[in-house]
Design an enzyme around this catalytic site. Structure first.
Site, short mmCIF file in Angstrom:
data_model
loop_
_atom_site.label_atom_id
_atom_site.label_comp_id
_atom_site.label_asym_id
_atom_site.label_seq_id
_atom_site.Cartn_x
_atom_site.Cartn_y
_atom_site.Cartn_z
N HIS A 1 -2.46 -3.82 5.09
CA HIS A 1 -2.31 -3.41 6.49
C HIS A 1 -3.67 -3.12 7.10
CE1 HIS A 1 -3.01 0.98 5.85
NE2 HIS A 1 -2.56 0.69 4.64
N CYS B 1 0.84 -1.20 0.00
CA CYS B 1 0.00 0.00 0.00
C CYS B 1 0.88 1.25 0.00
CB CYS B 1 -0.91 0.00 1.23
SG CYS B 1 -2.07 1.40 1.28
N ASP C 1 0.50 3.78 1.72
CA ASP C 1 0.50 4.39 3.06
C ASP C 1 1.93 4.69 3.50
OD1 ASP C 1 0.42 4.64 6.03
OD2 ASP C 1 -1.69 4.19 5.74
N ARG D 1 3.26 5.07 6.25
CA ARG D 1 3.73 4.49 7.52
C ARG D 1 4.28 3.08 7.37
NH1 ARG D 1 -1.92 5.12 10.40
NH2 ARG D 1 -2.48 4.43 8.28
N CYS E 1 -6.43 0.22 6.76
CA CYS E 1 -6.20 0.75 5.41
C CYS E 1 -7.32 1.72 5.01
CB CYS E 1 -6.13 -0.40 4.41
SG CYS E 1 -5.85 0.13 2.70
#
Length: 315
Positions: free
Chosen positions: A201, A145, A147, A149, A204
């Site tokens: 994750h 993803c 993302d 993080r 999400c």
């Protein structure tokens, strides 16, 4: 360690983007009393004099301001806190200067840390960059993803050169997405990767958005792929009464479906028939403990099941 220092240094900046936006769009009196300022982790100055000093300082370091310091231009107009509307343009000008300085600082710090990282790597291994420039032979293809993080190398302990990485919203593998299809083809046929990991994750945002009955504009065709996953597993998901548990299960099912989409590709099928690799894995990362969960994908069973319809082993 290095990325943590970058994160720490960024958090030590005068204010976050959210605070700055609030400062520009809000009258000073309301901004100074907002929760962002009163309780924000960045401890932005809450008194008018210190706020003025902070915004008008020309120093590149946030630590140069002190309770006794004066604005960098003593002849500049000091906004009237008692009547903030009359001096809105002055406040805005000062905020824009502060934002410009912040953007310059955060840009420059990336290069500062890059130089520190390069020096650290060269000190530990004088041949590190010579070996790195010789070419890549990664063992893994990582499809994750977008993302911010979830940096693949950091959470897995992999080094530069160990993983070929592709990321998009909600770690989707769509057959109409030429980007991900090209990545898989190159990783399998040319880099000869041994493992393909689809990593989602919990928490999400893409999966969460797909669960909502809202028109999200340009995101609609992308998120429809996740909604299709829900449709395929509707009975299982609807039977889960707890919303968070249902959300987490959709995250897992989405990873499994994307693994299946990887297995459907000709490159993966042909390489496995010839070389017995790559193996496809489905993992999920948890923010609450920082651990990866292996969904134990039965790669061979999945390959056998899909080849009734999607058999592309003949080149």
């Amino acid at each position: 360690m290095l990325n943590s220092r970058v994160t720490t240094s960024l958090l030590q900046q005068p204010a976050s983007a959210a605070i700055r936006r609030a400062f520009i769009s809000s009258p000073p009196s309301s901004f100074l009393s907002s929760p962002l300022v009163r309780s924000g982790p960045l401890r932005f100055p809450t008194s008018a004099p210190s706020l003025l000093r902070h915004c008008s300082s020309d120093s590149h370091s946030s630590s140069s301001s002190s309770p006794s310091s004066q604005p960098s231009n003593p002849n500049s107009k000091i906004p009237n806190v008692a009547n903030p509307a009359s001096d809105k343009s002055t406040w805005r000008t000062m905020a824009e200067k502060d934002i410009s300085r912040y953007l310059r600082q955060t840009h420059d710090r990336v290069f500062e840390h890059n130089r520190a990282w390069a020096a650290e790597k060269k000190k530990a291994d004088p041949d590190f960059f010579a070996n790195l420039s010789a070419g890549q032979t990664p063992e893994y293809l990582w499809i994750g993803c977008s993302d911010s993080r979830i940096p693949a190398e950091q959470i897995t302990g992999l080094e530069p050169g160990d993983a070929f990485v592709h990321r998009n919203i909600a770690n989707l593998v769509c057959n109409t997405d030429l980007n991900v299809m090209a990545v898989i083809n190159y990783a399998v046929r040319h880099l000869k990767v041994k493992h393909i990991v689809v990593c989602g994750h919990y928490g999400c945002g893409g999966v969460k958005a797909a669960m909502s009955a809202k028109d999200l504009g340009i995101l609609n065709p992308w998120l429809r792929n996740i909604r299709d996953v829900y449709r395929l597993h509707e009975k299982e998901l609807d039977a889960i009464k707890d919303e968070e548990a249902r959300y987490n299960r959709l995250v897992e099912l989405n990873v499994i479906e994307q693994c299946r989409n990887v297995v459907k590709t000709a490159g993966v099928q042909q390489s496995y028939a010839e070389n017995s690799f790559p193996i496809v894995h489905g993992w999920v990362f948890g923010f609450n403990d920082g651990l990866l969960r292996d969904l134990q994908i039965d790669f061979e069973g999945m390959l056998k099941d899909i080849q009734k319809i999607y058999n592309l082993t003949e080149s």
